[in-house]
Design a protein around this motif. Structure first.
Motif, PDB file in Angstrom:
ATOM      1  N   GLY A   1      -0.896  15.297 -17.144  1.00  0.00           N
ATOM      2  CA  GLY A   1      -0.985  14.583 -18.410  1.00  0.00           C
ATOM      3  C   GLY A   1      -0.126  13.331 -18.443  1.00  0.00           C
ATOM      4  N   LEU A   2      -0.302  12.575 -19.498  1.00  0.00           N
ATOM      5  CA  LEU A   2       0.437  11.334 -19.653  1.00  0.00           C
ATOM      6  C   LEU A   2       1.899  11.600 -20.006  1.00  0.00           C
ATOM      7  N   SER A   3       2.788  10.876 -19.375  1.00  0.00           N
ATOM      8  CA  SER A   3       4.207  10.952 -19.687  1.00  0.00           C
ATOM      9  C   SER A   3       4.637   9.569 -20.180  1.00  0.00           C
ATOM     10  N   PRO A   4       5.080   9.454 -21.434  1.00  0.00           N
ATOM     11  CA  PRO A   4       5.387   8.137 -22.004  1.00  0.00           C
ATOM     12  C   PRO A   4       6.433   7.363 -21.186  1.00  0.00           C
ATOM     13  N   TYR A   5       6.217   6.060 -21.071  1.00  0.00           N
ATOM     14  CA  TYR A   5       7.191   5.202 -20.390  1.00  0.00           C
ATOM     15  C   TYR A   5       6.980   3.755 -20.833  1.00  0.00           C
ATOM     16  N   ILE A   6       7.968   2.931 -20.545  1.00  0.00           N
ATOM     17  CA  ILE A   6       7.896   1.479 -20.742  1.00  0.00           C
ATOM     18  C   ILE A   6       8.331   0.803 -19.450  1.00  0.00           C
ATOM     19  N   GLU A   7       7.594  -0.221 -19.042  1.00  0.00           N
ATOM     20  CA  GLU A   7       7.990  -1.044 -17.907  1.00  0.00           C
ATOM     21  C   GLU A   7       7.976  -2.508 -18.329  1.00  0.00           C
ATOM     22  N   VAL A   8       9.007  -3.223 -17.976  1.00  0.00           N
ATOM     23  CA  VAL A   8       9.084  -4.644 -18.310  1.00  0.00           C
ATOM     24  C   VAL A   8       9.063  -5.463 -17.025  1.00  0.00           C
ATOM     25  N   ASP A   9       8.051  -6.312 -16.892  1.00  0.00           N
ATOM     26  CA  ASP A   9       7.973  -7.246 -15.768  1.00  0.00           C
ATOM     27  C   ASP A   9       8.646  -8.538 -16.216  1.00  0.00           C
ATOM     28  N   ASN A  10       9.825  -8.803 -15.662  1.00  0.00           N
ATOM     29  CA  ASN A  10      10.614  -9.962 -16.105  1.00  0.00           C
ATOM     30  C   ASN A  10      10.512 -11.135 -15.137  1.00  0.00           C
ATOM     31  N   THR A  11       9.379 -11.203 -14.396  1.00  0.00           N
ATOM     32  CA  THR A  11       9.201 -12.290 -13.434  1.00  0.00           C
ATOM     33  C   THR A  11       9.371 -13.659 -14.095  1.00  0.00           C
ATOM     34  N   GLY A  12       8.834 -13.806 -15.308  1.00  0.00           N
ATOM     35  CA  GLY A  12       8.941 -15.089 -16.002  1.00  0.00           C
ATOM     36  C   GLY A  12      10.006 -15.109 -17.075  1.00  0.00           C
ATOM     37  N   ALA A  13      10.939 -14.176 -17.016  1.00  0.00           N
ATOM     38  CA  ALA A  13      11.951 -14.059 -18.074  1.00  0.00           C
ATOM     39  C   ALA A  13      12.824 -15.307 -18.191  1.00  0.00           C
ATOM     40  N   GLY A  14      13.012 -16.008 -17.084  1.00  0.00           N
ATOM     41  CA  GLY A  14      13.827 -17.218 -17.144  1.00  0.00           C
ATOM     42  C   GLY A  14      13.238 -18.256 -18.074  1.00  0.00           C
ATOM     43  N   ASP A  15      11.919 -18.250 -18.214  1.00  0.00           N
ATOM     44  CA  ASP A  15      11.235 -19.192 -19.102  1.00  0.00           C
ATOM     45  C   ASP A  15      10.912 -18.563 -20.454  1.00  0.00           C
ATOM     46  N   GLY A  16      11.379 -17.329 -20.678  1.00  0.00           N
ATOM     47  CA  GLY A  16      11.195 -16.675 -21.963  1.00  0.00           C
ATOM     48  C   GLY A  16       9.992 -15.758 -22.079  1.00  0.00           C
TER      49      GLY A  16
ATOM     50  N   VAL B   1       7.885 -12.257 -20.794  1.00  0.00           N
ATOM     51  CA  VAL B   1       7.878 -10.986 -20.073  1.00  0.00           C
ATOM     52  C   VAL B   1       6.542 -10.292 -20.329  1.00  0.00           C
ATOM     53  N   ILE B   2       6.182  -9.394 -19.430  1.00  0.00           N
ATOM     54  CA  ILE B   2       4.990  -8.549 -19.584  1.00  0.00           C
ATOM     55  C   ILE B   2       5.474  -7.118 -19.765  1.00  0.00           C
ATOM     56  N   ILE B   3       5.081  -6.494 -20.868  1.00  0.00           N
ATOM     57  CA  ILE B   3       5.517  -5.126 -21.148  1.00  0.00           C
ATOM     58  C   ILE B   3       4.338  -4.173 -20.991  1.00  0.00           C
ATOM     59  N   LYS B   4       4.504  -3.179 -20.137  1.00  0.00           N
ATOM     60  CA  LYS B   4       3.499  -2.134 -19.923  1.00  0.00           C
ATOM     61  C   LYS B   4       4.003  -0.859 -20.586  1.00  0.00           C
ATOM     62  N   ALA B   5       3.108  -0.131 -21.257  1.00  0.00           N
ATOM     63  CA  ALA B   5       3.528   1.074 -21.966  1.00  0.00           C
ATOM     64  C   ALA B   5       2.517   2.189 -21.779  1.00  0.00           C
TER      65      ALA B   5
ATOM     66  N   GLY C   1      -0.471  -4.200 -20.230  1.00  0.00           N
ATOM     67  CA  GLY C   1       0.428  -5.340 -20.306  1.00  0.00           C
ATOM     68  C   GLY C   1       0.319  -6.143 -21.577  1.00  0.00           C
ATOM     69  N   PHE C   2       1.416  -6.233 -22.305  1.00  0.00           N
ATOM     70  CA  PHE C   2       1.528  -7.118 -23.460  1.00  0.00           C
ATOM     71  C   PHE C   2       2.415  -8.295 -23.066  1.00  0.00           C
ATOM     72  N   GLU C   3       1.874  -9.497 -23.195  1.00  0.00           N
ATOM     73  CA  GLU C   3       2.677 -10.679 -22.878  1.00  0.00           C
ATOM     74  C   GLU C   3       3.495 -11.063 -24.099  1.00  0.00           C
ATOM     75  N   VAL C   4       4.788 -11.170 -23.899  1.00  0.00           N
ATOM     76  CA  VAL C   4       5.709 -11.502 -24.994  1.00  0.00           C
ATOM     77  C   VAL C   4       6.484 -12.758 -24.612  1.00  0.00           C
ATOM     78  N   THR C   5       6.463 -13.753 -25.508  1.00  0.00           N
ATOM     79  CA  THR C   5       7.211 -14.991 -25.269  1.00  0.00           C
ATOM     80  C   THR C   5       8.290 -15.138 -26.336  1.00  0.00           C
ATOM     81  N   LEU C   6       9.511 -15.292 -25.882  1.00  0.00           N
ATOM     82  CA  LEU C   6      10.664 -15.403 -26.773  1.00  0.00           C
ATOM     83  C   LEU C   6      11.450 -16.671 -26.412  1.00  0.00           C
ATOM     84  N   SER C   7      12.302 -17.072 -27.306  1.00  0.00           N
ATOM     85  CA  SER C   7      13.114 -18.257 -27.044  1.00  0.00           C
ATOM     86  C   SER C   7      14.023 -18.009 -25.838  1.00  0.00           C
ATOM     87  N   ALA C   8      14.028 -18.965 -24.920  1.00  0.00           N
ATOM     88  CA  ALA C   8      14.834 -18.820 -23.710  1.00  0.00           C
ATOM     89  C   ALA C   8      16.184 -19.517 -23.813  1.00  0.00           C
ATOM     90  N   THR C   9      16.440 -20.137 -24.944  1.00  0.00           N
ATOM     91  CA  THR C   9      17.710 -20.854 -25.127  1.00  0.00           C
ATOM     92  C   THR C   9      18.334 -20.457 -26.462  1.00  0.00           C
TER      93      THR C   9
END
Length: 251
Positions: free
Chosen positions: A138-153, A155-159, A197-205
């Protein structure tokens, strides 16, 4: 003369024998299953076009032919070395299932099997139906964050969640904990399953840290009503720990 005729007949027999198509013997093997991606992989050999069907088992341990989890079409005879079947939210808890092969007969690419009927019969080898029994994890809940582009603000969040719920972003307190008194963003997860994957863009500064946390939609009202110390929309926990992931954007 007789010898020549016999030789010609022998050659013709050999040619005809060589030209005959040798049909493969049907085979079904479980290769792998991934709970993270909710994916089951099979190896299949079939001698005519057909179907690979996953069914739950009954209390007696036999396939429940009135129910179906997922199926894949096999358009040609031959070997299929790797068939990936996405389960999604179909299986929440560990479930005993049976994978079965069926012929597409009549060949119409429509699965029309019904118990006691003649259409799309199960595949048999030496009077034994070709099946594989196993326990689907069965499914086991988890979160994964791909921060490859985090420097530019960005991230891709998988849940992955086992019941309807929410993916929520919180700011971080001075102590480095999630600030659950404020909600930066919330995304509904309408059903159990893997959300790739949910793409999330936040302020990088300036650079800031955040928490992504899973919550159940309980009561199921489509509104995020969690309050610290309350009972509505509680955080999802696995082995007693909240399913959460901290990440930083910016440089």
């Amino acid at each position: 003369m007789v010898k020549i005729i016999l030789a010609v007949i022998l050659i013709l027999c050999l040619v005809l024998s060589a030209c005959q198509t040798v049909l493969p013997t049907p085979l079904l093997e479980l290769v792998d299953q991934s709970t993270e991606d909710a994916m089951i992989t099979f190896r299949v050999v079939i001698d005519k076009p057909g179907w690979l069907v996953l069914r739950p088992t009954t209390a007696a341990g036999v396939p429940d032919t009135s129910a179906e989890i997922v199926r894949a079409y096999l358009p040609e005879q031959g070997e299929y070395a790797s068939i990936d079947m996405a389960i999604g939210g179909a299986v929440v808890s560990d479930t005993d299932v049976i994978a079965m092969l069926y012929y597409d007969d009549p060949v119409d690419e429509a699965f029309t099997f019904s118990p006691g009927g003649d259409d799309d019969p199960p595949v048999s080898v030496e009077d034994e139906v070709v099946t594989v029994s196993f326990t689907m994890q069965g499914l086991s809940p988890y979160i994964e964050v791909d921060n490859t582009g985090a420097g530019d603000g960005t991230v891709i969040i998988k849940a992955c969640i086992d019941k309807p719920g929410w993916l929520v972003l919180h700011m971080v307190t001075l102590e480095g904990e999630p600030d659950t008194s404020t909600v930066l963003a919330s995304t509904p997860l309408a059903a159990a399953g893997v959300y790739p994957g949910f793409e999330v863009t936040l302020s990088a500064t300036p650079a800031r840290s955040y928490y992504a946390i899973l919550y159940y939609d309980n009561p199921a009202d489509g509104e995020f009503t969690y309050i610290a110390g309350g009972t509505d929309d509680p955080p999802v926990k696995v082995d007693g720990s909240t399913v959460e992931e901290a990440f930083t954007v910016g440089q």
